[in-house]
Design a protein around this motif. Structure first.
Motif, PDB file in Angstrom:
ATOM      1  N   GLY A 189       0.879  -1.170   0.000  1.00 57.04           N
ATOM      2  CA  GLY A 189       0.000   0.000   0.000  1.00 57.04           C
ATOM      3  C   GLY A 189       0.910   1.211   0.000  1.00 57.04           C
ATOM      4  O   GLY A 189       1.690   1.425   0.948  1.00 57.04           O
TER       5      GLY A 189
ATOM      6  N   GLY B 174      -0.127   4.510  -0.729  1.00 58.76           N
ATOM      7  CA  GLY B 174      -1.010   5.670  -0.890  1.00 58.76           C
ATOM      8  C   GLY B 174      -0.658   6.709   0.164  1.00 58.76           C
ATOM      9  O   GLY B 174       0.515   6.892   0.511  1.00 58.76           O
TER      10      GLY B 174
ATOM     11  N   MET C 111      -1.074   6.795   3.418  1.00 56.81           N
ATOM     12  CA  MET C 111      -0.386   6.259   4.598  1.00 56.81           C
ATOM     13  C   MET C 111       0.978   5.670   4.234  1.00 56.81           C
ATOM     14  O   MET C 111       1.960   5.889   4.941  1.00 56.81           O
ATOM     15  N   GLY C 112       1.032   4.877   3.150  1.00 58.57           N
ATOM     16  CA  GLY C 112       2.306   4.269   2.743  1.00 58.57           C
ATOM     17  C   GLY C 112       3.382   5.335   2.582  1.00 58.57           C
ATOM     18  O   GLY C 112       4.518   5.170   3.050  1.00 58.57           O
TER      19      GLY C 112
ATOM     20  N   SER D 103      -1.752  -0.916  -6.390  1.00 58.29           N
ATOM     21  CA  SER D 103      -2.726  -1.691  -7.171  1.00 58.29           C
ATOM     22  C   SER D 103      -2.203  -2.036  -8.569  1.00 58.29           C
ATOM     23  O   SER D 103      -2.738  -2.917  -9.230  1.00 58.29           O
TER      24      SER D 103
ATOM     25  N   PHE E  67      -0.985  -1.122   4.489  1.00 60.63           N
ATOM     26  CA  PHE E  67      -2.033  -0.088   4.538  1.00 60.63           C
ATOM     27  C   PHE E  67      -2.622   0.006   3.138  1.00 60.63           C
ATOM     28  O   PHE E  67      -2.248   0.889   2.354  1.00 60.63           O
TER      29      PHE E  67
ATOM     30  N   PRO F   7      -9.936  -2.220   2.789  1.00 66.78           N
ATOM     31  CA  PRO F   7     -10.756  -3.339   3.268  1.00 66.78           C
ATOM     32  C   PRO F   7     -10.761  -4.570   2.357  1.00 66.78           C
ATOM     33  O   PRO F   7     -10.801  -5.687   2.847  1.00 66.78           O
TER      34      PRO F   7
ATOM     35  N   SER G 207      -4.846  -1.459   7.730  1.00 69.07           N
ATOM     36  CA  SER G 207      -6.058  -1.382   6.900  1.00 69.07           C
ATOM     37  C   SER G 207      -7.279  -1.629   7.773  1.00 69.07           C
ATOM     38  O   SER G 207      -7.292  -2.557   8.580  1.00 69.07           O
ATOM     39  N   THR G 208      -8.312  -0.834   7.561  1.00 70.11           N
ATOM     40  CA  THR G 208      -9.536  -0.997   8.355  1.00 70.11           C
ATOM     41  C   THR G 208     -10.670  -1.485   7.458  1.00 70.11           C
ATOM     42  O   THR G 208     -10.527  -1.552   6.232  1.00 70.11           O
TER      43      THR G 208
ATOM     44  N   SER H 148      -6.454  -0.706  14.831  1.00 68.71           N
ATOM     45  CA  SER H 148      -7.393   0.143  14.095  1.00 68.71           C
ATOM     46  C   SER H 148      -6.874   1.568  14.072  1.00 68.71           C
ATOM     47  O   SER H 148      -7.286   2.379  13.239  1.00 68.71           O
TER      48      SER H 148
ATOM     49  N   PHE I 171      -2.948   3.592  14.956  1.00 70.71           N
ATOM     50  CA  PHE I 171      -1.568   3.449  15.432  1.00 70.71           C
ATOM     51  C   PHE I 171      -1.078   4.637  16.246  1.00 70.71           C
ATOM     52  O   PHE I 171       0.029   4.601  16.748  1.00 70.71           O
TER      53      PHE I 171
ATOM     54  N   LYS J 219     -12.250   8.278   2.474  1.00 67.32           N
ATOM     55  CA  LYS J 219     -12.249   7.101   3.351  1.00 67.32           C
ATOM     56  C   LYS J 219     -13.319   6.122   2.879  1.00 67.32           C
ATOM     57  O   LYS J 219     -14.466   6.488   2.678  1.00 67.32           O
TER      58      LYS J 219
ATOM     59  N   ASP K 125     -14.399   3.111   4.365  1.00 68.03           N
ATOM     60  CA  ASP K 125     -15.244   2.425   5.342  1.00 68.03           C
ATOM     61  C   ASP K 125     -15.908   3.418   6.299  1.00 68.03           C
ATOM     62  O   ASP K 125     -15.369   4.467   6.620  1.00 68.03           O
TER      63      ASP K 125
HETATM   64  N1  LIG Z   1      -4.719   2.015  11.510  1.00 67.71           N
HETATM   65  C1  LIG Z   1      -4.463   3.313  11.327  1.00 67.71           C
HETATM   66  O1  LIG Z   1      -3.864   3.992  12.175  1.00 67.71           O
HETATM   67  C2  LIG Z   1      -4.902   3.957  10.036  1.00 67.71           C
HETATM   68  C3  LIG Z   1      -4.673   5.322   9.794  1.00 67.71           C
HETATM   69  C4  LIG Z   1      -5.025   5.839   8.556  1.00 67.71           C
HETATM   70  C5  LIG Z   1      -5.611   5.023   7.595  1.00 67.71           C
HETATM   71  N2  LIG Z   1      -5.849   3.711   7.885  1.00 67.71           N
HETATM   72  C6  LIG Z   1      -6.384   2.782   6.887  1.00 67.71           C
HETATM   73  O2  LIG Z   1      -5.334   2.409   6.015  1.00 67.71           O
HETATM   74  C7  LIG Z   1      -5.864   2.073   4.731  1.00 67.71           C
HETATM   75  C8  LIG Z   1      -5.133   2.867   3.654  1.00 67.71           C
HETATM   76  O3  LIG Z   1      -5.366   4.242   3.858  1.00 67.71           O
HETATM   77  P1  LIG Z   1      -4.742   5.354   2.871  1.00 67.71           P
HETATM   78  O4  LIG Z   1      -5.305   6.634   3.361  1.00 67.71           O
HETATM   79  O5  LIG Z   1      -3.264   5.206   2.742  1.00 67.71           O
HETATM   80  O6  LIG Z   1      -5.451   4.929   1.486  1.00 67.71           O
HETATM   81  P2  LIG Z   1      -5.010   5.287  -0.014  1.00 67.71           P
HETATM   82  O7  LIG Z   1      -4.339   6.613  -0.051  1.00 67.71           O
HETATM   83  O8  LIG Z   1      -6.210   5.044  -0.852  1.00 67.71           O
HETATM   84  O9  LIG Z   1      -3.893   4.180  -0.363  1.00 67.71           O
HETATM   85  C9  LIG Z   1      -4.180   2.829  -0.571  1.00 67.71           C
HETATM   86  C10 LIG Z   1      -2.999   2.179  -1.257  1.00 67.71           C
HETATM   87  O10 LIG Z   1      -3.256   0.776  -1.394  1.00 67.71           O
HETATM   88  C11 LIG Z   1      -2.972   0.410  -2.733  1.00 67.71           C
HETATM   89  N3  LIG Z   1      -3.696  -0.794  -3.126  1.00 67.71           N
HETATM   90  C12 LIG Z   1      -5.000  -0.916  -3.493  1.00 67.71           C
HETATM   91  N4  LIG Z   1      -5.272  -2.200  -3.787  1.00 67.71           N
HETATM   92  C13 LIG Z   1      -4.123  -2.890  -3.608  1.00 67.71           C
HETATM   93  C14 LIG Z   1      -3.763  -4.254  -3.746  1.00 67.71           C
HETATM   94  N5  LIG Z   1      -4.623  -5.198  -4.159  1.00 67.71           N
HETATM   95  N6  LIG Z   1      -2.479  -4.617  -3.452  1.00 67.71           N
HETATM   96  C15 LIG Z   1      -1.600  -3.696  -3.044  1.00 67.71           C
HETATM   97  N7  LIG Z   1      -1.876  -2.384  -2.906  1.00 67.71           N
HETATM   98  C16 LIG Z   1      -3.122  -1.995  -3.185  1.00 67.71           C
HETATM   99  C17 LIG Z   1      -3.354   1.620  -3.562  1.00 67.71           C
HETATM  100  O11 LIG Z   1      -2.755   1.525  -4.839  1.00 67.71           O
HETATM  101  P3  LIG Z   1      -2.857   2.729  -5.935  1.00 67.71           P
HETATM  102  O12 LIG Z   1      -1.925   3.775  -5.424  1.00 67.71           O
HETATM  103  O13 LIG Z   1      -2.375   2.060  -7.180  1.00 67.71           O
HETATM  104  O14 LIG Z   1      -4.301   3.124  -5.962  1.00 67.71           O
HETATM  105  C18 LIG Z   1      -2.750   2.714  -2.676  1.00 67.71           C
HETATM  106  O15 LIG Z   1      -1.361   2.824  -2.896  1.00 67.71           O
HETATM  107  C19 LIG Z   1      -7.367   2.347   4.840  1.00 67.71           C
HETATM  108  O16 LIG Z   1      -8.024   1.127   5.155  1.00 67.71           O
HETATM  109  C20 LIG Z   1      -7.464   3.317   5.998  1.00 67.71           C
HETATM  110  O17 LIG Z   1      -8.725   3.277   6.647  1.00 67.71           O
HETATM  111  C21 LIG Z   1      -5.502   3.184   9.078  1.00 67.71           C
END
Ligand SMILES: NC(=O)c1ccc[n+]([C@@H]2O[C@H](COP(=O)([O-])OP(=O)(O)OC[C@H]3O[C@@H](n4cnc5c(N)ncnc54)[C@H](OP(=O)(O)O)[C@@H]3O)[C@@H](O)[C@H]2O)c1
Length: 238
Positions: A7, A9, A11-12, A32, A52, A55, A76-77, A101, A103, A139, A141
């Motif tokens: 991931g 995006g 967060m990554g 992706s 990250f 879902p 991931s949530t 859920s 960090f 977001k 979820d």
């Molecule tokens: N636990 C915590 O503290 C916390 C904090 C913040 C967010 N989160 C959660 O973390 C998750 C990601 O959040 P985000 O804000 O970083 O989302 P985001 O900006 O949408 O990034 C998601 C990343 O995952 C990639 N991805 C999608 N499908 C994939 C697959 N099959 N294999 C590998 N990579 C894939 C996307 O690729 P592309 O770049 O190609 O689209 C993108 O790089 C969410 O579930 C969010 O709720 C958790």
């Protein structure tokens, strides 16, 4: 430490910045367009993976990390229904898995305050309780994973609430979680106990993603040489 970022995006990228500043190496970036395979993790000789994505993809990605014998920190949530099955695979295959859920250190302290407040409210039937969570519009979820954790902590103590609902409700046994999506909003959680006489409110407001990203890197450093299932409570000794 060699880190695989599954991931890449919002967060990554935030995790990458903090990990590099702490002297770690990012040996794999997965998104992706570049899906995860076991051999990628092995060829990159990753010490730990930080997942990250979202879902729909978290479960499969974590299983691939287990297959490659790489400890995995997951943020991931929205996939909680599969968590018990994943924990069973982790134990069976003697792997290392850390899920949170949320960090951020502040939210994990907020979790402890929430549990204590719920304990104090357990016998105070004159108080009703509700929750509001506010996040950015991308977001996927709702309610947030953090809100679900908070709701479960409340219901664990306040037995007059037997289930949460993601809507307003007039049923006294339901705990309403109202989700609002506005930009920009890294994440706010508000819990309010209300009675005819007074209200008590506790709020956590994230100012940026840095707290989540920094907590994920701390969790990865902590998990690196361990086996088993853990949470931020273990990392922070709360
Ligand atoms: N636990 C915590 O503290 C916390 C904090 C913040 C967010 N989160 C959660 O973390 C998750 C990601 O959040 P985000 O804000 O970083 O989302 P985001 O900006 O949408 O990034 C998601 C990343 O995952 C990639 N991805 C999608 N499908 C994939 C697959 N099959 N294999 C590998 N990579 C894939 C996307 O690729 P592309 O770049 O190609 O689209 C993108 O790089 C969410 O579930 C969010 O709720 C958790």
């Amino acid at each position: 430490m060699k880190i695989a970022l599954i991931g890449y995006g919002k967060m990554g990228k935030a995790i990458e910045t903090i990990a590099i500043a702490k002297g770690h190496e990012i040996v794999l970036r997965v998104n992706s367009q570049n899906l995860l395979e076991k051999k990628h993790l092995q060829e990159a000789e990753a010490d730990v993976a930080i997942e990250f994505t979202g879902p729909e993809t978290a479960y499969t990605n974590i299983l691939k990390c287990f297959e490659a014998n790489v400890p995995v920190v997951c943020g991931s949530t929205g996939w909680l229904e599969k968590l018990p099955a994943l924990k069973a695979v982790c134990l069976e295959k003697h792997q290392a898995f850390l899920y949170a859920s949320n960090f951020s250190v502040g939210v994990n302290i907020f979790f402890e305050i929430n549990k204590r407040l719920a304990e104090l409210m357990a016998g105070q039937n004159q108080y009703d309780v509700m929750m509001e969570e506010i996040h950015h519009t991308q977001k996927k979820d709702a309610p947030s994973g953090t809100a679900i954790t908070l709701a479960e902590q409340i219901m664990d103590k306040v037995h007059r609430k037997t289930q949460w609902v993601n809507a307003e409700t007039i049923k006294s046994a339901e705990l309403p979680i109202l989700s609002k999506r506005i930009d920009p909003a890294p994440g706010t959680h508000i819990i309010t106990y209300t009675s005819d006489i007074d209200d008590i409110t506790i709020t956590h407001t994230a100012h940026s993603r840095e707290g989540f990203a920094s907590g994920a890197v701390i969790a990865a450093e902590w998990l690196k040489d361990k086996k088993g299932i853990f949470g931020m409570k273990d990392v922070l000794s709360l």
